[in-house]
Design a protein around this motif. Structure first.
Motif, PDB file in Angstrom:
ATOM      1  N   LYS A  26       8.103  12.812 -33.891  1.00 53.59           N
ATOM      2  CA  LYS A  26       8.861  13.932 -34.418  1.00 53.59           C
ATOM      3  C   LYS A  26       9.797  13.579 -35.546  1.00 53.59           C
ATOM      4  CE  LYS A  26       6.608  16.414 -32.006  1.00 53.59           C
ATOM      5  NZ  LYS A  26       5.423  16.933 -32.660  1.00 53.59           N
ATOM      6  N   HIS A 171      13.347  18.413 -23.875  1.00 55.30           N
ATOM      7  CA  HIS A 171      12.377  18.162 -24.941  1.00 55.30           C
ATOM      8  C   HIS A 171      12.760  16.877 -25.682  1.00 55.30           C
ATOM      9  CE1 HIS A 171       9.299  20.870 -26.832  1.00 55.30           C
ATOM     10  NE2 HIS A 171       9.357  19.972 -27.801  1.00 55.30           N
ATOM     11  N   HIS A 272      -0.205  22.823 -22.561  1.00 56.11           N
ATOM     12  CA  HIS A 272      -0.139  23.152 -23.990  1.00 56.11           C
ATOM     13  C   HIS A 272      -1.534  23.058 -24.590  1.00 56.11           C
ATOM     14  CE1 HIS A 272       4.392  21.904 -24.154  1.00 56.11           C
ATOM     15  NE2 HIS A 272       4.150  22.957 -23.390  1.00 56.11           N
ATOM     16  N   TYR A 274      -3.671  22.910 -28.351  1.00 55.12           N
ATOM     17  CA  TYR A 274      -3.713  22.873 -29.816  1.00 55.12           C
ATOM     18  C   TYR A 274      -5.100  22.491 -30.339  1.00 55.12           C
ATOM     19  CZ  TYR A 274       1.418  23.097 -29.979  1.00 55.12           C
ATOM     20  OH  TYR A 274       2.741  23.491 -29.872  1.00 55.12           O
ATOM     21  N   TRP A 395       3.974  28.707 -30.020  1.00 51.98           N
ATOM     22  CA  TRP A 395       4.776  27.719 -30.743  1.00 51.98           C
ATOM     23  C   TRP A 395       4.722  28.077 -32.213  1.00 51.98           C
ATOM     24  CZ3 TRP A 395       8.148  24.017 -29.205  1.00 51.98           C
ATOM     25  CH2 TRP A 395       8.650  23.190 -30.217  1.00 51.98           C
TER      26      TRP A 395
END
Ligand code: BGC
Length: 421
Positions: A26, A171, A272, A274, A395
């Motif tokens: 990140k 998070h 999640h 993606y 998201w």
């Protein structure tokens, strides 16, 4: 598959394998989001504590103890976990704000009007990603900074006042992914403080112990830590619904080895989604060289073949993915509907075994993909989730995957309509 004896409750855990291919470091996301800054300075009056929240001023954080203590007796009218899962309905993540190292560092500062906009658009829930680890003492008693707690109070209050369910998570606790043993006690102590502060909140506040466990927090160690954390929370708060995920980035495959402490009944399962990452994360700086090929559309095959960029072409799985994407018909294309349907079927099956409602806590496509493909993918994923009775949270609200254009001060209508027709 291995078996482990949990030291507190003696229940078994099963272990399986991976899901999400590339860890998104990140740190580089800072670069992406600060490229579109719309941040206004955080207004001080907005972080004032509120009477609506009957919060307790935290004293020193209670230390996790190695001596198991009984959990509180279950509430007289416990919450029904299926209803609590369904209640989450349609949601959105308030991403890039409180999970940045400091709010604003990733270009997003939460504003009171966002909650109203989200509620008026028809969402039921906000998920609030929070980097608690950046706001707690490094050493015992690991006290969470009071000003930061007030900021979270303000977020919860605004969510509730706008009729939204609020999911509070942990998070980007990056250090625990490196060295789980060294951070176990601190992780649990932070959760004890969160539970203490919010135990009297309404039932539509939910706690999600950790976003996307990965790294050295392996399947085994995550299931043990999750169990210990749940027991610690339950000694303080036996009311609120917990949102639990498997390891390996919280994808659908991790769900299969998810285990909860014996007697724990009040939980929603989350994963999640993606896939395909080469579509949803194209051009995202934090995903690395394999993902920098632009122009990937959804669904495949594309009208004209897409040539992987030279760096990506050197990664063998990426090279072969593009070969299939360019040439396979829709039914078998890796960017087609089938892999998504299959993944959701597997997730649904795992949840059925666990007896929980599924909450798709994150899904979205990054702004570098073309808008029509983002709309196609988002609509399809949302419909597949709903067809299987899942609740979901997109998201995210207003940054790189954003539904809301903060510069223009308006929703990206096509994307919003893909979620809320
Ligand atoms: C992470 C976010 C990230 C998003 C897109 C999520 O799993 O929690 O921090 O921005 O993925 O990569």
């Amino acid at each position: 598959m291995k078996r482990w004896l949990l030291f507190l409750s003696g229940f078994l855990v099963l272990v399986t394998t991976a899901c999400r291919p590339t860890p998104p470091p990140k740190a580089t996301e800072i670069f992406v989001v600060t490229a579109v800054p719309t941040a206004t300075p955080m207004p001080t009056e907005e972080i004032a504590p509120t009477e609506v929240l009957r919060v307790m001023t935290p004293t020193a954080a209670p230390r996790p103890t190695d001596t198991p203590q009984p959990t509180l007796t279950p509430p007289a009218a416990p919450l029904d976990r299926i209803t609590q899962g369904k209640r989450l309905g349609r949601g959105v993540n308030l991403g890039n704000a409180l999970e940045a190292p400091r709010e604003g560092e990733w270009g997003m500062v939460l504003q009171a009007e966002y909650f109203r906009l989200i509620a008026e658009a028809g969402f039921d829930t906000i998920r609030v990603p929070i980097r608690w680890s950046a706001h707690a003492l490094k050493d015992p008693p690991y006290t969470v900074d009071e000003d930061f707690f007030r900021r979270v109070d303000w977020v919860i209050q605004n969510g509730l006042e706008n009729g939204l369910n609020v999911v509070i998570n942990m998070h980007h606790y990056e250090e625990i992914f490196e060295d789980p043993a060294a951070h176990r006690e601190r992780f649990i102590a932070i959760w004890q403080q969160i539970a203490t502060r919010y135990k009297d909140m309404p039932d539509n506040v939910y706690f999600e112990p950790l976003n996307e466990p990965h790294g050295n927090l392996s399947q085994d160690s995550w299931i043990r830590l999750l169990g210990d954390t749940i027991l610690a929370i339950r000694r303080i708060d036996n009311r609120h619904t917990l949102i639990v995920t498997g390891a390996n980035w919280g994808g659908y495959s991790g769900l299969q080895s998810l285990r909860l402490p014996e007697g724990e009944e009040n939980y929603v399962c989350t994963f999640h989604f993606y896939d395909p990452m080469l579509f949803t994360h194209q051009g995202a700086s934090w995903t690395g060289t394999g993902y920098q090929t632009l122009g990937v559309t959804w669904p495949g095959p594309p009208a004209t073949p897409v040539t992987p960029d030279p760096e990506a072409a050197k990664v063998s799985w990426v090279y072969s993915w593009f070969r299939q994407y360019n040439t396979y018909p829709a039914e078998t294309n890796p960017a087609g509907p089938k892999p998504i349907r299959d993944a959701f079927d597997r997730a649904a099956k795992a949840a059925e075994k666990l007896g929980c409602t599924l909450w798709l806590g994150e899904f979205g496509a990054f702004e570098q993909a073309d808008m029509q493909s983002r709309v196609n993918w988002t609509k399809f994923v949302r419909e597949e989730a709903e067809a299987r009775g899942m609740s979901w949270a997109y998201w995210e609200f207003g940054a790189g995957f954003g539904l809301y254009d903060r510069t223009a001060g308006r929703w990206r209508e096509e994307l919003l309509r893909a979620l809320i027709p």
